[in-house]
Design a protein around this motif. Structure first.
Motif, PDB file in Angstrom:
ATOM      1  N   GLU A 276       0.815  -1.219   0.000  1.00  0.00           N
ATOM      2  CA  GLU A 276       0.000   0.000   0.000  1.00  0.00           C
ATOM      3  C   GLU A 276       0.849   1.270   0.000  1.00  0.00           C
ATOM      4  N   ASN A 277       2.089   1.186   0.491  1.00  0.00           N
ATOM      5  CA  ASN A 277       2.976   2.353   0.430  1.00  0.00           C
ATOM      6  C   ASN A 277       3.148   2.821  -1.008  1.00  0.00           C
ATOM      7  N   SER A 278       3.423   1.889  -1.913  1.00  0.00           N
ATOM      8  CA  SER A 278       3.596   2.259  -3.316  1.00  0.00           C
ATOM      9  C   SER A 278       2.275   2.603  -3.982  1.00  0.00           C
ATOM     10  N   LEU A 279       1.190   1.917  -3.588  1.00  0.00           N
ATOM     11  CA  LEU A 279      -0.110   2.183  -4.204  1.00  0.00           C
ATOM     12  C   LEU A 279      -0.616   3.585  -3.872  1.00  0.00           C
ATOM     13  N   LEU A 280      -0.412   4.008  -2.640  1.00  0.00           N
ATOM     14  CA  LEU A 280      -0.842   5.349  -2.252  1.00  0.00           C
ATOM     15  C   LEU A 280      -0.004   6.417  -2.952  1.00  0.00           C
ATOM     16  N   TYR A 281       1.281   6.152  -3.090  1.00  0.00           N
ATOM     17  CA  TYR A 281       2.148   7.101  -3.787  1.00  0.00           C
ATOM     18  C   TYR A 281       1.749   7.181  -5.258  1.00  0.00           C
ATOM     19  N   ARG A 282       1.469   6.021  -5.853  1.00  0.00           N
ATOM     20  CA  ARG A 282       1.033   6.005  -7.250  1.00  0.00           C
ATOM     21  C   ARG A 282      -0.252   6.802  -7.431  1.00  0.00           C
ATOM     22  N   ALA A 283      -1.193   6.633  -6.524  1.00  0.00           N
ATOM     23  CA  ALA A 283      -2.458   7.355  -6.630  1.00  0.00           C
ATOM     24  C   ALA A 283      -2.234   8.862  -6.577  1.00  0.00           C
ATOM     25  N   ALA A 284      -1.324   9.301  -5.721  1.00  0.00           N
ATOM     26  CA  ALA A 284      -1.028  10.732  -5.619  1.00  0.00           C
ATOM     27  C   ALA A 284      -0.374  11.249  -6.893  1.00  0.00           C
ATOM     28  N   LEU A 285       0.521  10.459  -7.472  1.00  0.00           N
ATOM     29  CA  LEU A 285       1.171  10.846  -8.722  1.00  0.00           C
ATOM     30  C   LEU A 285       0.143  10.961  -9.853  1.00  0.00           C
ATOM     31  N   LYS A 286      -0.728   9.967  -9.925  1.00  0.00           N
ATOM     32  CA  LYS A 286      -1.756   9.985 -10.973  1.00  0.00           C
ATOM     33  C   LYS A 286      -2.661  11.217 -10.818  1.00  0.00           C
ATOM     34  N   LYS A 287      -3.050  11.515  -9.606  1.00  0.00           N
ATOM     35  CA  LYS A 287      -3.922  12.660  -9.353  1.00  0.00           C
ATOM     36  C   LYS A 287      -3.271  13.960  -9.785  1.00  0.00           C
ATOM     37  N   ALA A 288      -1.934  14.053  -9.593  1.00  0.00           N
ATOM     38  CA  ALA A 288      -1.197  15.270  -9.962  1.00  0.00           C
ATOM     39  C   ALA A 288      -0.819  15.309 -11.438  1.00  0.00           C
ATOM     40  N   GLY A 289      -1.104  14.236 -12.168  1.00  0.00           N
ATOM     41  CA  GLY A 289      -0.753  14.196 -13.584  1.00  0.00           C
ATOM     42  C   GLY A 289       0.702  13.892 -13.852  1.00  0.00           C
ATOM     43  N   VAL A 290       1.376  13.256 -12.891  1.00  0.00           N
ATOM     44  CA  VAL A 290       2.781  12.890 -13.052  1.00  0.00           C
ATOM     45  C   VAL A 290       2.861  11.506 -13.692  1.00  0.00           C
ATOM     46  N   PRO A 291       3.626  11.336 -14.770  1.00  0.00           N
ATOM     47  CA  PRO A 291       3.761  10.006 -15.381  1.00  0.00           C
ATOM     48  C   PRO A 291       4.338   9.006 -14.385  1.00  0.00           C
ATOM     49  N   VAL A 292       3.728   7.829 -14.291  1.00  0.00           N
ATOM     50  CA  VAL A 292       4.204   6.812 -13.355  1.00  0.00           C
ATOM     51  C   VAL A 292       4.050   5.432 -13.972  1.00  0.00           C
ATOM     52  N   GLU A 293       5.101   4.644 -13.873  1.00  0.00           N
ATOM     53  CA  GLU A 293       5.051   3.240 -14.285  1.00  0.00           C
ATOM     54  C   GLU A 293       5.175   2.393 -13.031  1.00  0.00           C
ATOM     55  N   THR A 294       4.294   1.409 -12.886  1.00  0.00           N
ATOM     56  CA  THR A 294       4.234   0.627 -11.652  1.00  0.00           C
ATOM     57  C   THR A 294       4.335  -0.854 -11.962  1.00  0.00           C
ATOM     58  N   HIS A 295       5.220  -1.542 -11.217  1.00  0.00           N
ATOM     59  CA  HIS A 295       5.364  -2.991 -11.368  1.00  0.00           C
ATOM     60  C   HIS A 295       5.172  -3.634 -10.000  1.00  0.00           C
ATOM     61  N   LEU A 296       4.110  -4.414  -9.890  1.00  0.00           N
ATOM     62  CA  LEU A 296       3.811  -5.152  -8.670  1.00  0.00           C
ATOM     63  C   LEU A 296       4.026  -6.635  -8.957  1.00  0.00           C
ATOM     64  N   PHE A 297       4.852  -7.278  -8.128  1.00  0.00           N
ATOM     65  CA  PHE A 297       5.178  -8.679  -8.330  1.00  0.00           C
ATOM     66  C   PHE A 297       4.500  -9.530  -7.264  1.00  0.00           C
TER      67      PHE A 297
END
Length: 331
Positions: A276-297
């Motif tokens: 969830e640490n990475s998921l919450l950060y990703r959500a914030a990036l997406k909301k701000a319009g920052v490009p983000v690539e996410t890999h969950l294993f």
């Protein structure tokens, strides 16, 4: 712009001069073993020419522990850093890009090999010049408190940019990569690169500390329980931190449209730092319009770096980062 030929020649000439300056050597274990076939770095850059600011009344003592039981591998960790510094890994043929690496260690120590030198060797073999940062730890009593590692990371980024010509790199092609608690340093730098957390000391401090891209790997991010990694949280903001202090040091709360493009990696079976640490950060990036690539294993656990990812799905992450970095103009 600086052409590639000039960069390479400049690095060859000025690198000799810079390596001759007296600098604090890399952290080492007295009489410790060295892994066969793995060259030990010897080039360093001290961050603070007159000493790190805000020294505790009782300065910590830098201590390096060897944790490996295998004579063919090193697994060192350093505690009590008082002379924060960069350890430099130069590529044979530079590609004009650099990576600032901040290893983890739960803010209690800094892992040298698994999340520092190993990825540095891998990246430098692919043309990147790599700077591994040994930063001060917030639990050691420095005046900057929870901002002490951020101060070192800002200063490191500015020094790298200031010396770009010396190191055959383009100043607009510098990535930040961090692991675990070092991933928190990376996220903090990526969201608070402009925060005034130390007094300027020289011309380098007139430059931006913003990374051009960011890669927090299985990163500590939230400072709010139960998502927070409790050990990192306690050392950074204190066991009894207020909600306001927790929020101030949670990178997701500080994301803006100026946060650099980001590459996230996490294993869903991480037992130490919840995904969830990475998921919450990703959500914030997406909301701000920052490009983000996410890999969950599905599997990888925590602290896998390179060596512990072998044979697991997470083994793919370095090549995925390299492919993504090229789309961002690095490499």
């Amino acid at each position: 712009m600086i052409d590639r030929r000039t960069l390479i020649l400049s690095a060859a000439i000025t690198g000799l001069a810079s390596s001759a300056e007296a600098q604090t050597p890399p952290p080492s274990v007295a009489g410790g073993h060295i892994a066969a076939g793995l060259p030990e770095p010897d080039e360093t850059i001290d961050l603070w020419p007159k000493g790190a600011p805000g020294m505790p009344a009782k300065p910590p003592v830098e201590t390096v522990d060897e944790r490996s039981k295998d004579a063919s591998l090193t697994d060192r960790a350093v505690r009590g850093v008082t002379r924060p510094r960069l350890v430099v890994f130069r590529p044979r043929i530079p590609n004009g890009s650099a990576v600032l690496v901040t290893p983890g260690g739960g803010y209690a120590r800094i892992v040298i090999d698994k999340e520092g030198y190993e990825i540095a060797r891998w990246l430098s073999a692919r043309g990147f010049i790599v700077f591994v940062l040994f930063y001060r730890l917030p639990g050691d009593g420095w005046a900057a408190g929870p901002d002490v590692a951020l101060a070192d990371a800002q200063r490191a980024m500015r020094i790298i940019r200031h010396r770009a010509r010396d190191y055959a790199l383009q100043p607009e092609r510098i990535a930040a990569m961090g692991f675990s608690a070092g991933g928190h340093v990376c996220g903090d730098l990526s969201t608070r690169f402009g925060s005034k957390v130390y007094a300027p000391v020289d011309a380098a401090d007139r430059l931006s500390a913003r990374p051009d891209v960011s890669a927090p790997i299985y990163a500590v991010q939230s400072m709010t329980l139960p998502i927070a990694h409790s050990g990192s949280r306690e050392l950074l903001v204190g066991k009894d931190a207020s909600p306001a202090l927790e929020a101030a040091h949670t990178p997701a709360n500080n994301v803006t449209r100026e946060t650099p493009p980001t590459f996230l990696v996490h294993a869903e079976d991480d037992p130490a730092v919840p995904v969830e640490n990475s998921l919450l950060y990703r959500a914030a990036l997406k909301k701000a319009g920052v490009p983000v690539e996410t890999h969950l294993f599905t599997a990888g656990g925590h602290g896998f770096g390179l060596r512990l990812a072998m044979g697991k799905p997470a083994e793919a992450w370095p090549d995925l980062f390299l492919a993504w970095a090229r789309t961002q103009g690095l490499g």
